[in-house]
Design an enzyme around this catalytic site. Structure first.
Site, PDB file in Angstrom:
ATOM      1  CG  HIS A  17       3.883   8.904  -0.471  1.00  0.00           C
ATOM      2  ND1 HIS A  17       3.008   7.914  -0.854  1.00  0.00           N
ATOM      3  CD2 HIS A  17       3.756   9.879  -1.393  1.00  0.00           C
ATOM      4  CE1 HIS A  17       2.374   8.271  -1.952  1.00  0.00           C
ATOM      5  NE2 HIS A  17       2.815   9.459  -2.307  1.00  0.00           N
ATOM      6  CG  HIS A  61      -1.110  -0.962  -0.416  1.00  0.00           C
ATOM      7  ND1 HIS A  61      -1.075   0.356  -0.041  1.00  0.00           N
ATOM      8  CD2 HIS A  61      -2.417  -1.303  -0.440  1.00  0.00           C
ATOM      9  CE1 HIS A  61      -2.305   0.805   0.157  1.00  0.00           C
ATOM     10  NE2 HIS A  61      -3.137  -0.195  -0.087  1.00  0.00           N
ATOM     11  CD  GLU A 113       2.008   0.302   2.205  1.00  0.00           C
ATOM     12  OE1 GLU A 113       2.648   0.853   3.114  1.00  0.00           O
ATOM     13  OE2 GLU A 113       2.047   0.663   1.019  1.00  0.00           O
TER      14      GLU A 113
END
Length: 238
Positions: free
Chosen positions: A190, A43, A70
């Site tokens: 997550h 990310h 991401e």
């Protein structure tokens, strides 16, 4: 089998704490693959507090499994995706100043924007996934926007798991079945860890991919990286 994509952001965070190249993010990605991971996730935030833009381009030269990038789809992110053409781009609705991803997309309110972004990503041959909360209407919105997959935002599941795992998983099972039924692939990520991962897989057996970083890196401090990856892979076995 559900694929394990290792998010290596925390490796970059550790490196950045002292500068230099230790630990070496590129080598860690290669090692994760050799230890059995089926994908690498990064990310690249604008402030580069962990993975940098340079890291992403360097990783693209060595990642041989699925590469998942991401992030928030601003111009910088889209330029990276256009240049690299990774296996998957996961769209996350977090602005640059948040500590970590903490909400999913409202695919209804953002339909026009997401449709345009996803259309562009698909023109580059990139599979698209939308970070999303477990609501059927949002799944319908993701499908309407043209997404290939959704990534279930599992923080609520993880937080409630120890108190009542049956109740914690209900909305996820329902929305995952709904999304799968309308032709969306299902990812999840997550706060997934060695305690809650197997139950998620058992209740959503058609789960395509999980992206795990923080917990996996923390476990690797005690168990070692190779052993930890094998432990996570075993949790995903039926």
């Amino acid at each position: 089998m559900t694929q394990l994509s290792v998010n290596i952001n925390k490796i970059a965070t550790l490196r950045n704490a002292r500068g230099g190249r230790n630990p070496n993010v590129i080598q860690v990605a290669k090692d994760c693959e050799s230890f059995g991971a089926q994908g690498i996730t990064v990310h690249p935030r604008p402030d580069e507090r962990h993975i940098t833009g340079r890291d992403v381009y360097d990783l693209n030269e060595v990642v041989s499994t699925e590469f998942n990038i991401e992030g928030y789809p601003d111009d910088r992110f889209m330029k990276i995706i256009e240049d690299i053409r990774p296996t998957q781009a996961t769209l996350v609705p977090d602005p640059p100043d948040v500590l970590t991803s903490n909400a999913g997309w409202d695919t209804i309110k953002n339909e026009k924007r997401l449709t345009e972004i996803i259309s562009q990503l698909k023109s580059w041959g990139v599979r698209t996934s939308i970070f999303i909360e477990p609501e059927n209407s949002l799944m319908d919105g993701a499908k309407k926007c043209g997404a290939d997959r959704v990534e279930l935002y599992t923080e609520m599941y993880a937080s409630a798991f120890n108190k009542n795992r049956e109740e914690a998983i209900l909305a996820y099972v329902d929305s995952a079945k709904h999304a799968y039924g309308i032709g969306l692939g299902i990812n999840a990520g997550h706060d997934l860890d060695l305690k809650n991962l197997r139950y998620l897989k058992e209740r959503i057996p058609f789960l395509a991919e999980v992206s795990i970083g923080h917990a996996l890196v923390c476990d690797a401090l005690y168990y070692g990286l190779e052993n930890t990856i094998q432990m996570y892979l075993r949790e995903l076995e039926k």
